[in-house]
Write an enzyme that holds these catalytic residues in place. Structure first.
Site, short mmCIF file in Angstrom:
data_model
loop_
_atom_site.label_atom_id
_atom_site.label_comp_id
_atom_site.label_asym_id
_atom_site.label_seq_id
_atom_site.Cartn_x
_atom_site.Cartn_y
_atom_site.Cartn_z
N ASP A 199 1.10 -0.94 -0.08
CA ASP A 199 -0.15 -0.06 -0.23
C ASP A 199 0.80 1.16 -0.13
O ASP A 199 2.12 1.30 -0.10
CB ASP A 199 -1.14 0.17 1.13
CG ASP A 199 -0.01 -0.01 2.65
OD1 ASP A 199 0.83 -0.37 2.71
OD2 ASP A 199 -0.96 0.56 3.50
N GLY A 217 -0.57 5.49 3.13
CA GLY A 217 -1.36 7.15 3.27
C GLY A 217 -2.24 6.63 4.84
O GLY A 217 -2.17 7.27 5.36
N ASP A 228 -2.23 8.18 -1.66
CA ASP A 228 -3.59 8.83 -2.26
C ASP A 228 -4.23 9.64 -0.83
O ASP A 228 -3.71 9.76 0.82
CB ASP A 228 -4.91 8.17 -2.27
CG ASP A 228 -5.88 6.36 -1.43
OD1 ASP A 228 -4.24 6.56 -0.19
OD2 ASP A 228 -6.65 5.82 -1.58
N GLY A 283 -10.88 3.75 0.63
CA GLY A 283 -12.39 4.92 0.53
C GLY A 283 -13.36 3.97 0.88
O GLY A 283 -14.88 4.42 0.70
N ASP A 336 -7.70 -7.85 -0.68
CA ASP A 336 -6.68 -7.68 0.88
C ASP A 336 -8.56 -7.32 2.18
O ASP A 336 -8.59 -6.69 2.47
CB ASP A 336 -5.79 -7.20 0.83
CG ASP A 336 -6.24 -5.33 0.75
OD1 ASP A 336 -6.32 -5.19 0.89
OD2 ASP A 336 -5.51 -5.12 2.32
N CYS A 360 -11.20 -29.87 3.83
CA CYS A 360 -10.42 -29.15 3.14
C CYS A 360 -9.01 -29.44 3.72
O CYS A 360 -8.30 -30.79 4.34
CB CYS A 360 -10.27 -28.59 4.72
SG CYS A 360 -8.91 -26.83 4.98
N CYS A 400 -5.64 -28.37 4.41
CA CYS A 400 -4.55 -27.39 5.13
C CYS A 400 -3.93 -28.27 5.47
O CYS A 400 -4.37 -29.34 6.55
CB CYS A 400 -6.02 -26.34 5.12
SG CYS A 400 -6.03 -26.46 6.70
N CYS A 409 -6.34 -29.88 8.93
CA CYS A 409 -7.39 -30.33 8.33
C CYS A 409 -6.88 -31.88 7.90
O CYS A 409 -7.43 -32.32 8.01
CB CYS A 409 -8.47 -30.15 7.22
SG CYS A 409 -8.98 -28.47 7.96
N HIS A 440 -4.69 -22.40 8.17
CA HIS A 440 -6.46 -23.80 7.68
C HIS A 440 -7.05 -21.95 7.09
O HIS A 440 -7.96 -22.32 6.09
CB HIS A 440 -7.33 -23.76 8.70
CG HIS A 440 -8.79 -23.60 8.20
ND1 HIS A 440 -9.46 -25.33 7.94
CD2 HIS A 440 -10.21 -24.08 8.12
CE1 HIS A 440 -10.58 -24.59 7.87
NE2 HIS A 440 -11.24 -24.03 8.11
ZN LIG Z 1 -8.50 -26.67 7.12
#
Ligand SMILES: [Zn+2]
Ligand SMILES: [Zn+2]
Lengths: 514, 418
Positions: free
Chosen positions: B91, B94, B145, B220, B270, B308, B310, B313, B339
């Site tokens: 970023d 600002g 900005d 904004g 984000d 999942c 990940c 899991c 996760h």
């Molecule tokens: Zn997971």
């Protein structure tokens, strides 16, 4: 039922020894571990800062020791709901290739506690103190199915000193509780004796009491006592290994334990008196030998709460200890220390007296990465670039496939990365980023693992015991045994901790609010 | 930057594209995890990489304070400093300057603030912001900005919008002269508050500069405005922005917000939410967030989500185990963070596949049904998706609809351990 065998390989005339510990589980898995070696400490069942995926990438984590007391906050205790083989290891997420041992109490916790009773140990969980009886301990262990179980032991955590009477009681209770866990007179197979029992060497700081405890282990049993543990003729026959919890002994000896136990940042004194980390080592060695004298030599000996490499070497040399907990090295990772020492002392440091980086002119066994000196230091963690440290901070993770989330994601493999620099770790520590502790934990365990490898190598040579004695002398000449490094890091750690302060999460809210 | 649109949804404004930057390819739409101080909280870059994440965000304000640009330059840029081999966005500094600094005064020259180190008045100009971001070396940089609260009204909003356009020009000038245009890409930030008229003016001005910017952010927003206003502004901007530039909606991270934005034509977003909520013990799932601190999870021996992929899991870490260590051991934060980042990536990866396969409207309906079916559909999501031709309530006559911003989760951190 798993079995544990221990093969000691060194001459009967020498104290120090190497060995191979082999664990065979009922499912056929067989794990072996060379000694002298390390045991990784845990908190609430996990290796602090290392998620299971990082643990799996840290080769030094071969044996983890867990305490059960943190689970007493829930009734029934949650791990006992998790039925099956190696239930606790599965529940905690430890890899099947790791040996898991279980004690009731955290061996490093020396907080004052209400007294134990003839039929209970006082243990602590987040919701307060809980009384654990030998019977409930047996049932916890049966459900958890750890590879190695520590029998209940009666260590007083009331304020020292302890009377002669108290020590005698401690010896008697510890023997009785060991006999209880070894009981074989149950008709129900659910009450089968847990496998691989380790026993804590009781007797406090009184050599006579310690000797009495050991005599109690090897004395032949008669009548009812013999009947209860049949076919064992002595309690010792049912014991797979001996443990020494040094933390309570240190408390009795007057050690403040500032350098190797967890302490709240707010309690770190402004000025810390530098201590000798081997101050009590000789005394402890004497106490340990009082226990071992009557006992057979072929059982592994495990030490909890050692202070560092100097003490380890002295206990390998003077007692023949086989396994040491790594809590001190893990604690060093908490307070921003990257360990960096080798055994035998490398060529470049021999004859370097007076040139070291510690206040005594010796070399520190690591460095305090909070120090401003590392802000611009783009070296990896080890001083000697020719060494290869296999940890996740120094060497990239083994290549593995990255997750793909859609058909158009290009398949990727994790490729080698440069080692993390001291400058980056310095930055992470000062910005209170948790990954600093994960990286340092993995690194410190790896350095300690390599250190044990060095000890084994020396002991493995012809006349290894003599070489060891000489190399220990060189090590103590070259590396500083004082607490100076830990004191300095502890102060820096406390400053950053306190600056973040109580409102840390509240402040994160502000900082993160993009 | 190479930016290639691979597919567009036949119904909504959603699209799938491939963005190629100096550090590799990122498939869009995507969610970008925030590594505020050059680390995703608790994770190593290899762990983040293993989750299939290819684009993260660093905060310029923080990196400028620590480690500072001199150290970043010595390290050879922020990628090398933190060991991140993939794409990085920064970023302008600002926003955080305005929200974190006690004293900030905006002048035409730049943002005047008191240095957090010395307390001395210090100026962050558009040129200075570019210079810091050049030292960081991010693949995508944001213009400086003039940030005002999204709840601000009156002439200050118009002034901030106009100044943001002027500052964009100064950023473009500085960036083009730096010789780093090949490796770093500048994004403009559309301002104009909640006023459609001002937004339109800003869009017109910034689109005129299209040939000199690589992409556009919608700024904004996400500052406490009504969700019904939020989506209308996002739609207005996304509709008008050129199709051949990526569109980035700043500060958006709830799964429902991400999918609505994607349907409106947004490519990137984000937010710190998934990583921060993980540290408080909240795991994100397709059935809604799960507060692992609640006592009902103490004996729950299932993983967070059996499907999942990940490490948490997959490794079969149970909810009960996480309950045991949550907020007490950093390992719990790491496990839930991995996760949650995977969950975000799965939501967006699933969207990409659905858009490619022409099934995005069905994907939206299924997601919202799983996520909000029991608790009630947020009305604003229903409205927003209707505006692009998807009716979440179609065939669901008895569906519950929740007015307002529609949050109902187990987020509440005040739940005591029981
Ligand atoms: Zn997971
Ligand atoms: Zn290392």
């Amino acid at each position: 039922m798993s079995t544990l065998s221990f093969l000691v390989s060194s001459s009967p005339s020498s104290t120090s020894r190497t060995g191979t510990l082999r664990l065979t589980r009922s499912d056929g898995t067989s794990l072996s571990l060379n000694t002298p070696g390390l045991v990784t400490a845990t908190s609430r069942g996990v290796v602090p800062h290392l998620s299971p995926d990082l643990c799996a990438q840290t080769a030094a984590v071969r044996w983890v020791h867990t305490s059960f007391e943190s689970f007493l906050d829930h009734n029934p205790t949650v791990p006992t709901l998790f039925q099956g083989k190696n239930a606790l290891a599965c529940f905690l997420g430890h890899s099947p290739s790791t040996i898991l041992s279980l004690s009731l109490r955290d061996p490093g916790d020396v907080r004052l506690m209400p007294p134990n009773g003839d039929a209970h140990v006082s243990a602590v969980c987040v919701r307060g103190v809980r009384k654990v009886t030998p019977a409930s301990w047996r049932s916890y262990v049966q459900s958890c199915d750890p590879d190695i179980t520590f029998a209940l032991t009666d260590v007083p955590f009331t304020a020292p000193p302890y009377s002669q009477k108290r020590l005698i009681k401690s010896v008697e209770r510890s023997l009785a509780w060991l006999a209880d866990v070894l009981r074989s007179d149950f008709t129900n197979t659910d009450h089968a004796r847990p496998s691989n029992i380790f026993v804590h060497m009781a007797g406090g700081t009184e050599p006579a009491a310690r000797a009495a405890f050991s005599e109690g282990l090897v004395t032949a049993l008669y009548d009812k006592e013999a009947e209860a543990v049949k076919p064992l003729k002595t309690l010792d026959e049912g014991v797979a290994g001996y443990t020494f919890d040094l933390a309570p002994l240190r408390v009795t000896l007057g050690d403040r334990l500032l350098h190797h136990s967890k302490i709240a940042a707010a309690l770190v004194p402004e000025t810390i008196e530098t201590a000798d980390l081997t101050e009590h080592t000789d005394n402890l060695i004497e106490l340990m030998n009082a226990n071992l004298k009557p006992l057979p030599r072929d059982k592994p000996r495990l030490v909890n709460s050692c202070t560092g490499p100097h003490e380890i070497l002295k206990m390998v040399k003077g007692v023949g200890v086989d396994l040491f907990d790594a809590a001190w090295a893990q604690r060093a990772a908490d307070i921003g220390i990257a360990l960096d020492f080798q055994f035998p002392v490398p060529e470049r440091l021999r004859n370097s007296a007076e040139q070291g980086d510690s206040p005594t002119g010796k070399w520190n066994i690591g460095y305090n990465l909070y120090d401003q000196a590392y802000a611009h230091d783009f070296h990896s963690l080890l001083c000697d670039d020719t060494l290869i440290c296999p940890c996740i901070a120094c060497t990239a993770a083994p290549s593995s496939l990255c997750l793909q989330h859609s058909i158009i994601d290009s398949p990727r493999v994790i490729t080698s990365a440069s080692p993390f620099t001291r400058a980056y770790l310095h930055h992470l520590l000062h910005t209170h980023e948790m990954s600093s502790h994960a990286l340092l934990t993995a690194h410190n365990l790896s350095v300690l693992d390599a250190f044990f490898g060095g000890i084994r190598k020396v002991l493995g040579r012809d006349g290894g015991n003599k070489v060891l004695v000489e190399e220990v002398r060189v090590f103590c000449d070259v590396y500083d045994a004082s607490s100076a490094l830990f004191d300095q890091a502890l102060r820096c750690w406390a400053q950053v901790e306190l600056a973040r302060g109580k409102g840390r999460l509240a402040r994160e809210k502000v900082i993160d609010s993009t | 930057m190479q930016f290639e649109v691979l597919a567009t949804c036949h119904t909504t404004k959603a699209r799938v594209s491939r963005m190629t930057l100096a550090h590799g390819v990122t498939a869009l739409p995507t969610f970008m995890p925030v590594a505020t101080q050059a680390a995703i909280k608790g994770l190593t870059p290899q762990q983040v990489e293993a989750l299939g994440i290819t684009l993260i965000l660093n905060n310029t304000y923080h990196l400028n304070l620590r480690p500072g640009t001199d150290i970043l330059q010595e390290a050879g840029g922020a990628h090398k400093f933190q060991g991140w081999k993939h794409n990085l966005l920064t970023d302008s500094g600002g926003f955080q300057l305005v929200s974190l600094s006690k004293f900030t005064k905006i002048t035409e020259e730049g943002a005047l603030f008191s240095s957090p180190f010395s307390g001395e008045p210090t100026m962050l100009t558009p040129e200075e912001s570019m210079s810091i971001q050049h030292a960081i070396g991010a693949d995508i940089m944001m213009q400086l900005d003039d940030v005002v609260s999204s709840l601000m009204t009156g002439p200050r909003v118009a002034e901030a919008m106009a100044r943001s356009v002027r500052w964009l020009d100064r950023c473009i000038e500085y960036h083009e002269k730096s010789g780093r245009k090949d490796v770093q890409n500048l994004f403009a930030i559309v301002q104009g508050g909640l006023d459609p008229e001002l937004r339109d003016q800003c869009l017109d001005e910034m689109i005129k500069r299209k040939d000199r910017v690589a992409g556009y952010a919608i700024g904004g927003l996400s500052g406490g405005e009504a969700k019904d206003t939020f989506w209308r502004i996002v739609k207005q901007c996304a509709d008008k922005l050129p199709a051949d530039r990526p569109r980035y909606c700043m500060g958006v991270g709830f799964a429902e917000d991400l999918l609505v934005c994607a349907a409106l034509g947004v490519d990137m977003a984000d937010c710190v939410f998934p990583t921060r909520t993980a540290r408080f013990g909240v795991a994100l799932t397709f059935q809604g967030p799960m507060n692992l601190k609640l006592s009902k999870y103490a004996t729950d021996l299932t993983p967070i989500d059996e499907n999942c992929p990940c490490p948490t899991c997959k490794g079969a870490t149970t909810r009960a185990m996480l309950h045991h260590i949550v907020t007490l051991e950093t390992v719990a934060a790491h496990a839930v963070t991995m996760h949650n980042l995977t969950f975000q990536a799965q939501v967006m990866g699933g969207a990409r596949d659905a858009i490619m396969q022409g099934t995005f409207p069905a994907y939206l309906r299924r997601f919202f049904d799983d996520y909000f079916g029991d608790a009630g559909y947020p009305e604003w999501c229903v409205n927003a998706l209707r505006s692009v031709g998807v009716d979440l309530l179609e065939g669901k006559d008895d569906a519950k609809v929740v007015q307002g911003d529609g949050a109902r989760w187990e987020y509440s951190i005040t739940n005591k351990r029981k």
